[in-house]
Design a protein around this motif. Structure first.
Motif, PDB file in Angstrom:
ATOM      1  N   ASP A  83      11.542 -12.889 -24.801  1.00 28.70           N
ATOM      2  CA  ASP A  83      12.155 -11.784 -24.172  1.00 28.70           C
ATOM      3  C   ASP A  83      13.846 -11.580 -25.294  1.00 28.70           C
ATOM      4  OD1 ASP A  83      13.413 -13.261 -23.894  1.00 28.70           O
ATOM      5  OD2 ASP A  83      14.313 -12.680 -21.711  1.00 28.70           O
ATOM      6  N   THR A  84      13.436 -11.720 -26.356  1.00 28.18           N
ATOM      7  CA  THR A  84      14.351 -11.197 -27.552  1.00 28.18           C
ATOM      8  C   THR A  84      14.537  -9.909 -28.206  1.00 28.18           C
ATOM      9  OG1 THR A  84      13.612 -12.195 -29.880  1.00 28.18           O
ATOM     10  CG2 THR A  84      14.764 -13.703 -28.410  1.00 28.18           C
ATOM     11  N   ASP A  85      13.636  -9.337 -27.428  1.00 25.48           N
ATOM     12  CA  ASP A  85      13.196  -7.887 -28.159  1.00 25.48           C
ATOM     13  C   ASP A  85      13.274  -7.071 -27.145  1.00 25.48           C
ATOM     14  OD1 ASP A  85      13.308  -5.286 -29.521  1.00 25.48           O
ATOM     15  OD2 ASP A  85      11.533  -5.798 -30.090  1.00 25.48           O
ATOM     16  N   GLN A  86      15.184  -7.101 -26.355  1.00 29.43           N
ATOM     17  CA  GLN A  86      15.000  -6.614 -24.805  1.00 29.43           C
ATOM     18  C   GLN A  86      15.411  -4.377 -25.526  1.00 29.43           C
ATOM     19  OE1 GLN A  86      16.299  -7.644 -22.649  1.00 29.43           O
ATOM     20  NE2 GLN A  86      15.873  -9.767 -23.199  1.00 29.43           N
ATOM     21  N   LYS A  87      14.731  -4.235 -26.743  1.00 26.35           N
ATOM     22  CA  LYS A  87      14.387  -2.560 -26.529  1.00 26.35           C
ATOM     23  C   LYS A  87      13.712  -2.264 -26.296  1.00 26.35           C
ATOM     24  CE  LYS A  87      18.643  -1.869 -29.454  1.00 26.35           C
ATOM     25  NZ  LYS A  87      18.502  -1.822 -31.811  1.00 26.35           N
ATOM     26  N   ARG A  88      12.429  -2.968 -27.198  1.00 30.61           N
ATOM     27  CA  ARG A  88      11.299  -2.866 -26.438  1.00 30.61           C
ATOM     28  C   ARG A  88      10.097  -3.020 -25.170  1.00 30.61           C
ATOM     29  NH1 ARG A  88       7.493  -5.439 -30.262  1.00 30.61           N
ATOM     30  NH2 ARG A  88       6.407  -4.670 -30.124  1.00 30.61           N
ATOM     31  N   THR A  89      11.385  -4.235 -24.619  1.00 29.31           N
ATOM     32  CA  THR A  89      10.961  -4.908 -22.946  1.00 29.31           C
ATOM     33  C   THR A  89      10.356  -3.835 -22.425  1.00 29.31           C
ATOM     34  OG1 THR A  89      11.949  -6.720 -23.245  1.00 29.31           O
ATOM     35  CG2 THR A  89      11.637  -6.500 -21.625  1.00 29.31           C
ATOM     36  N   ILE A  90       9.537  -3.917 -21.754  1.00 30.69           N
ATOM     37  CA  ILE A  90       9.113  -2.956 -20.417  1.00 30.69           C
ATOM     38  C   ILE A  90       9.833  -3.712 -19.187  1.00 30.69           C
ATOM     39  CG2 ILE A  90       6.928  -2.230 -19.389  1.00 30.69           C
ATOM     40  CD1 ILE A  90       5.218  -2.159 -21.909  1.00 30.69           C
ATOM     41  N   PRO A  91       9.597  -2.567 -18.634  1.00 34.60           N
ATOM     42  CA  PRO A  91      10.529  -3.112 -16.935  1.00 34.60           C
ATOM     43  C   PRO A  91       9.059  -3.685 -16.658  1.00 34.60           C
ATOM     44  CG  PRO A  91      11.349  -0.917 -17.807  1.00 34.60           C
ATOM     45  CD  PRO A  91      10.603  -1.233 -19.038  1.00 34.60           C
ATOM     46  N   GLY A  92       9.447  -4.601 -15.749  1.00 36.36           N
ATOM     47  CA  GLY A  92       8.369  -5.282 -14.588  1.00 36.36           C
ATOM     48  C   GLY A  92       7.156  -5.450 -15.275  1.00 36.36           C
ATOM     49  N   ALA A  93       6.960  -5.839 -17.279  1.00 38.80           N
ATOM     50  CA  ALA A  93       5.493  -6.730 -17.568  1.00 38.80           C
ATOM     51  C   ALA A  93       6.477  -7.950 -17.585  1.00 38.80           C
ATOM     52  CB  ALA A  93       5.935  -6.398 -19.152  1.00 38.80           C
ATOM     53  N   GLU A  94       7.104  -9.339 -16.843  1.00 34.49           N
ATOM     54  CA  GLU A  94       7.623  -9.764 -16.941  1.00 34.49           C
ATOM     55  C   GLU A  94       6.618 -10.583 -15.553  1.00 34.49           C
ATOM     56  OE1 GLU A  94      10.449 -13.308 -16.335  1.00 34.49           O
ATOM     57  OE2 GLU A  94      10.690 -12.265 -17.730  1.00 34.49           O
ATOM     58  N   GLU A  95       6.626  -9.825 -14.233  1.00 37.96           N
ATOM     59  CA  GLU A  95       6.104 -10.123 -13.108  1.00 37.96           C
ATOM     60  C   GLU A  95       5.085  -9.375 -13.035  1.00 37.96           C
ATOM     61  OE1 GLU A  95       9.077  -8.023 -14.171  1.00 37.96           O
ATOM     62  OE2 GLU A  95      10.418  -9.696 -12.878  1.00 37.96           O
ATOM     63  N   ARG A  96       4.412  -9.050 -13.887  1.00 42.38           N
ATOM     64  CA  ARG A  96       2.658  -8.235 -14.087  1.00 42.38           C
ATOM     65  C   ARG A  96       2.325  -9.390 -14.984  1.00 42.38           C
ATOM     66  NH1 ARG A  96       0.097  -3.444 -15.466  1.00 42.38           N
ATOM     67  NH2 ARG A  96      -1.478  -4.703 -16.463  1.00 42.38           N
ATOM     68  N   LEU A  97       3.198 -10.421 -15.916  1.00 36.84           N
ATOM     69  CA  LEU A  97       2.216 -11.619 -16.350  1.00 36.84           C
ATOM     70  C   LEU A  97       1.955 -12.696 -15.525  1.00 36.84           C
ATOM     71  CD1 LEU A  97       1.642 -12.597 -19.305  1.00 36.84           C
ATOM     72  CD2 LEU A  97       3.924 -13.825 -19.276  1.00 36.84           C
ATOM     73  N   TYR A  98       2.694 -12.633 -15.160  1.00 37.75           N
ATOM     74  CA  TYR A  98       2.514 -14.079 -13.896  1.00 37.75           C
ATOM     75  C   TYR A  98       1.969 -13.741 -13.018  1.00 37.75           C
ATOM     76  CZ  TYR A  98       7.116 -15.056 -14.918  1.00 37.75           C
ATOM     77  OH  TYR A  98       8.775 -15.070 -15.527  1.00 37.75           O
ATOM     78  N   GLU A  99       1.866 -12.855 -12.520  1.00 38.69           N
ATOM     79  CA  GLU A  99       0.792 -11.969 -11.585  1.00 38.69           C
ATOM     80  C   GLU A  99      -0.830 -12.003 -12.050  1.00 38.69           C
ATOM     81  OE1 GLU A  99      -1.046  -7.700  -9.242  1.00 38.69           O
ATOM     82  OE2 GLU A  99       1.059  -7.627 -10.385  1.00 38.69           O
ATOM     83  N   ASP A 100      -1.116 -11.506 -13.409  1.00 42.08           N
ATOM     84  CA  ASP A 100      -2.756 -11.719 -13.633  1.00 42.08           C
ATOM     85  C   ASP A 100      -2.297 -13.127 -14.319  1.00 42.08           C
ATOM     86  OD1 ASP A 100      -2.857  -8.820 -13.838  1.00 42.08           O
ATOM     87  OD2 ASP A 100      -1.821  -8.494 -16.168  1.00 42.08           O
ATOM     88  N   LEU A 101      -1.547 -13.484 -14.602  1.00 43.95           N
ATOM     89  CA  LEU A 101      -2.082 -15.334 -15.074  1.00 43.95           C
ATOM     90  C   LEU A 101      -2.521 -16.206 -13.905  1.00 43.95           C
ATOM     91  CD1 LEU A 101       0.925 -16.248 -18.127  1.00 43.95           C
ATOM     92  CD2 LEU A 101      -1.485 -15.984 -18.487  1.00 43.95           C
ATOM     93  N   GLN A 102      -1.731 -16.120 -12.701  1.00 46.87           N
ATOM     94  CA  GLN A 102      -1.935 -17.003 -11.804  1.00 46.87           C
ATOM     95  C   GLN A 102      -3.379 -16.055 -10.839  1.00 46.87           C
ATOM     96  OE1 GLN A 102       1.725 -15.739  -9.519  1.00 46.87           O
ATOM     97  NE2 GLN A 102       2.329 -17.600 -10.273  1.00 46.87           N
ATOM     98  N   TRP A 103      -3.767 -14.568 -10.868  1.00 45.36           N
ATOM     99  CA  TRP A 103      -4.848 -13.865 -10.648  1.00 45.36           C
ATOM    100  C   TRP A 103      -6.421 -14.928 -10.795  1.00 45.36           C
ATOM    101  CZ3 TRP A 103      -8.202 -11.305 -13.959  1.00 45.36           C
ATOM    102  CH2 TRP A 103      -8.897 -10.653 -13.057  1.00 45.36           C
ATOM    103  N   ALA A 104      -5.628 -15.252 -12.581  1.00 47.01           N
ATOM    104  CA  ALA A 104      -6.983 -15.880 -13.916  1.00 47.01           C
ATOM    105  C   ALA A 104      -6.880 -17.710 -13.141  1.00 47.01           C
ATOM    106  CB  ALA A 104      -6.630 -15.528 -14.722  1.00 47.01           C
ATOM    107  N   GLY A 105      -6.046 -18.083 -12.408  1.00 51.24           N
ATOM    108  CA  GLY A 105      -6.078 -19.283 -12.059  1.00 51.24           C
ATOM    109  C   GLY A 105      -5.316 -20.518 -13.140  1.00 51.24           C
ATOM    110  N   LEU A 106      -4.323 -19.411 -13.926  1.00 47.74           N
ATOM    111  CA  LEU A 106      -3.515 -20.177 -15.495  1.00 47.74           C
ATOM    112  C   LEU A 106      -2.469 -20.425 -14.619  1.00 47.74           C
ATOM    113  CD1 LEU A 106      -5.204 -18.750 -18.681  1.00 47.74           C
ATOM    114  CD2 LEU A 106      -6.270 -20.348 -17.523  1.00 47.74           C
TER     115      LEU A 106
END
Length: 405
Positions: free
Chosen positions: A84-107
């Protein structure tokens, strides 16, 4: 029963799958598995390192999956690291969505944010001091140097060379500045970047492609007066690292042994190996997986919303096992009679038999797998089947008015 028939899509079934439509049990898979083809003899430590500048898509899910499966197959660990070093392009909530999607897939990751681990923190924005320290180490060893050139000078240099038909690059104007003067100018607050002194980019052994790279030097030489160098930037003027420095430093400190990533990163790997050599560190083993392309041979764009994981899950009602199964078959080959595997079964049979050519994404195959996993889920019953019925009902209600249902 008639109500449910309207939900079933026409499915494509390949000849091999039609001939072997029964789903093998985990016990059968264990019994028929061959030796660990191409797998390391020691437990692998792998990682998935996404940036929160976008959402998880089919290609990134496959990257995460292959790293996850390699770790699980060898009894190792799977890490999650947020770049997350590129703070200017970071999308709010994207990190939380990432956790949700990975865990939904079982990873589920063994180390990483929200889990912890011995080599944290697992967000790059919290590791800036470490990158700066290692950049200074490279300066002290002579493998890097401070560059005080302004943006205006670099732009003018590139325009001049472009107009003259010469290759672009840096002329090392700051390389001959003495260590004392360089340190003094930096201490006074003069802006600078840190560049790698890139004299050679070595070849490397890829787990998929074998010996690869051009073993080229970092300089682009014509005549002495026209000489330019690659000398990539490692540390930006704001003190934050570029992707290359942070990636290498983190993989070393987190003791990553294997890096599985897309072939689009293949061109950067010689630079990464050069950085490992400059630090006198042992690089991990690299394996580059094929690009995902459509039927026309065009690369699937991560900007295409239709390959966002949430679309498969929320709009199409795809079962996690079906999507994971589909992603696993995109560039990976096996010797089993059926293509239908649960995540647990993939953990038990995965190997590094990855194809070199582009992987064509045929979504008819996804719907075939969806049907197979739905049938298995219905046969087994229990909470998983109840969840499937609930999700299917939700999708149906979104698509058809209540009176039609």
């Amino acid at each position: 029963m008639r109500q449910y028939r309207t939900l079933v899509r026409r499915t494509w079934i390949c000849v091999q799958c039609r001939a072997n439509s029964s789903v093998a049990s985990p016990n059968v898979l264990r019994a028929s598995s061959k030796p660990k083809s191409g797998l390391p003899s020691e437990p692998a430590r792998t990682r998935f390192a996404p940036s929160p500048t976008g959402y998880l898509h089919l290609g990134s899910l496959r990257t995460a999956l292959f790293n996850y499966l390699l770790a699980k197959r060898t009894g190792g660990q799977f890490l999650l690291r947020i770049e997350d070093t590129d703070q200017k392009r970071t999308i709010p909530g994207a990190e939380e969505r990432l956790y949700e999607d990975l865990q939904w897939a079982g990873l589920q990751w063994d180390e990483g944010p929200n889990v912890g681990g011995p080599y944290g923190p697992y967000r790059q924005s919290e590791r800036t001091a470490l990158y700066q320290s290692h950049a200074n180490d490279l300066i002290a060893s002579g493998h890097a140097y401070r560059c005080f050139c302004s943006v205006e000078r670099l732009d003018a240099l590139n325009r001049q060379r472009n107009q003259a038909g010469l290759p672009l690059g840096y002329d090392r104007a700051c390389f001959d500045i003495s260590a004392e003067e360089s340190a003094e100018r930096a201490a006074k607050g003069e802006p600078f970047v840190v560049r790698l002194k890139a004299d050679q980019y070595p070849m490397f052994d890829d787990l998929v492609y074998g010996k690869t790279g051009q073993n080229r030097t970092g300089k682009k030489q014509l005549e002495l007066i026209d000489r330019v160098y690659d000398d990539p930037i490692l540390l930006k003027s704001d003190g934050h690292p570029t992707y290359h420095l942070a990636n290498v430093v983190d993989d070393h400190h987190m003791k990553i042994t294997h890096v599985i990533r897309g072939t689009e990163w293949m061109a950067s790997t010689p630079l990464h190996v050069a950085l490992y050599n400059a630090f006198q560190w042992t690089p991990p083993q690299f394996g580059h997986v094929p690009l995902l392309v459509d039927r026309n041979g065009q690369k699937l764009s991560k900007r295409n919303a239709d390959i966002d994981i949430s679309i498969f899950r929320d709009r199409d009602g795809i079962i996690p096992d079906a999507l994971v199964n589909f992603a696993a078959l995109l560039g990976w080959s096996h010797t089993h009679k059926s293509d239908v595997f649960t995540l647990a079964e993939l953990e038990n049979i995965f190997n590094l038999k990855i194809t070199k050519g582009n992987a064509t994404v045929v979504f008819d195959k996804l719907w075939f797998l969806q049907k197979a996993h739905a049938q298995r889920c219905a046969a087994e019953g229990g909470p998983a089947f109840e969840s499937l019925v609930e999700r299917t009902t939700k999708v149906a209600e979104q698509k058809w008015p209540q009176e039609q249902l």
